[in-house]
Design an enzyme around this catalytic site. Sequence first.
Site, PDB file in Angstrom:
ATOM      1  N   ASP A 138      16.352  -0.116  11.963  1.00 43.88           N
ATOM      2  CA  ASP A 138      15.211   0.787  13.288  1.00 43.88           C
ATOM      3  C   ASP A 138      16.195   1.837  13.778  1.00 43.88           C
ATOM      4  O   ASP A 138      15.552   2.566  14.630  1.00 43.88           O
ATOM      5  CB  ASP A 138      14.237   0.254  13.380  1.00 43.88           C
ATOM      6  CG  ASP A 138      13.014  -0.064  12.642  1.00 43.88           C
ATOM      7  OD1 ASP A 138      13.494  -0.216  11.211  1.00 43.88           O
ATOM      8  OD2 ASP A 138      12.922  -1.381  12.817  1.00 43.88           O
TER       9      ASP A 138
ATOM     10  N   HIS B 298       8.883   2.980   9.062  1.00 38.86           N
ATOM     11  CA  HIS B 298       8.576   2.233  10.250  1.00 38.86           C
ATOM     12  C   HIS B 298       7.216   2.971  10.551  1.00 38.86           C
ATOM     13  O   HIS B 298       7.066   4.060  11.652  1.00 38.86           O
ATOM     14  CB  HIS B 298       9.325   2.163  11.266  1.00 38.86           C
ATOM     15  CG  HIS B 298       9.860   1.256  12.691  1.00 38.86           C
ATOM     16  ND1 HIS B 298       9.794  -0.280  12.301  1.00 38.86           N
ATOM     17  CD2 HIS B 298       9.956   1.414  13.602  1.00 38.86           C
ATOM     18  CE1 HIS B 298       9.791  -0.514  13.199  1.00 38.86           C
ATOM     19  NE2 HIS B 298       9.234   0.443  14.192  1.00 38.86           N
TER      20      HIS B 298
ATOM     21  N   SER C 291       0.744  -1.151  -0.253  1.00 45.46           N
ATOM     22  CA  SER C 291      -0.248  -0.171   0.075  1.00 45.46           C
ATOM     23  C   SER C 291       1.166   1.205   0.040  1.00 45.46           C
ATOM     24  O   SER C 291       0.840   2.426  -0.751  1.00 45.46           O
ATOM     25  CB  SER C 291      -0.977   0.506   1.584  1.00 45.46           C
ATOM     26  OG  SER C 291       0.173   0.086   2.255  1.00 45.46           O
TER      27      SER C 291
HETATM   28  C1  GRF Z   1       3.872  -0.728   7.372  1.00 48.57           C
HETATM   29  O1  GRF Z   1       2.836  -0.965   7.642  1.00 48.57           O
HETATM   30  C2  GRF Z   1       4.904   0.123   6.773  1.00 48.57           C
HETATM   31  O2  GRF Z   1       5.610   0.434   8.062  1.00 48.57           O
HETATM   32  C3  GRF Z   1       5.936  -1.483   7.174  1.00 48.57           C
HETATM   33  O3  GRF Z   1       5.574  -2.726   6.846  1.00 48.57           O
HETATM   34  C4  GRF Z   1       3.821  -1.990   6.319  1.00 48.57           C
HETATM   35  C5  GRF Z   1       3.908  -2.366   4.741  1.00 48.57           C
HETATM   36  O4  GRF Z   1       2.496  -2.282   4.490  1.00 48.57           O
HETATM   37  N1  GRF Z   1       7.453  -1.652   7.496  1.00 48.57           N
HETATM   38  P1  GRF Z   1       2.599  -2.261   2.884  1.00 48.57           P
HETATM   39  O5  GRF Z   1       2.730  -3.225   2.321  1.00 48.57           O
HETATM   40  O6  GRF Z   1       2.901  -0.445   2.665  1.00 48.57           O
HETATM   41  O7  GRF Z   1       1.138  -2.509   2.557  1.00 48.57           O
END
Ligand code: GRF
Length: 180
Positions: free
Chosen positions: A137, A102, A16
């Site tokens: 991180d 993150h 997403s």
């Molecule tokens: C997000 O929550 C990001 O912060 C974490 O992994 C997730 C990825 O979500 N590192 P998407 O695949 O971009 O929907």
Amino acid sequence: MRRPPRWAILISGRGSNLQVWLDHAEFVDVGWVVSSKATAPGLLKAKRRGIQTTVLPLLIDWSKFHLELKKRNITHLMLAGFMKLIPTDFVNQWRGRILNIHPSLLPAFPGLHALQRCFAEGAPVGVTLHHVVPEMDAGPIIFQKALQQKTSVPWSWPQVQRRTTLIEHRLMREVVLKWN
Ligand code: GRF
């Protein structure tokens, strides 16, 4: 004249955050989408937009990957839900040009399942966009945004997840608009 960045977006799942980049194609050059998982739905999102995609092998040859990035004229990397540990040498080769998103207010809750752990402890929830350094991180923070709970009834887990995702997308837009 400054050459605009050409990005590789690294994913492992739904994609997403990647979608935000794809939706801003007029502002940003996404040259390659790379996934650590063949089943990542994000791969389809990229393919639909005609962007080249690759699935990394289980055992990644990071030197080869680095050369492949160079060959494709990639200048910057965005880790958008990329669930692989990246070795120090590779991070150092891309230092200053590799970003990560993150779901916590770093330095609080680094590592896996950050949002779940944060919610379980009733700690403030938020999102951090930061430079990647060899320690997980831990790199310099670029943007950080906390979730603002304005109602007296605490949010449910699905509400927190939804709102955190919306904040992530807002920070992604900031990168797309300010770094390109
Ligand atoms: C997000 O929550 C990001 O912060 C974490 O992994 C997730 C990825 O979500 N590192 P998407 O695949 O971009 O929907």
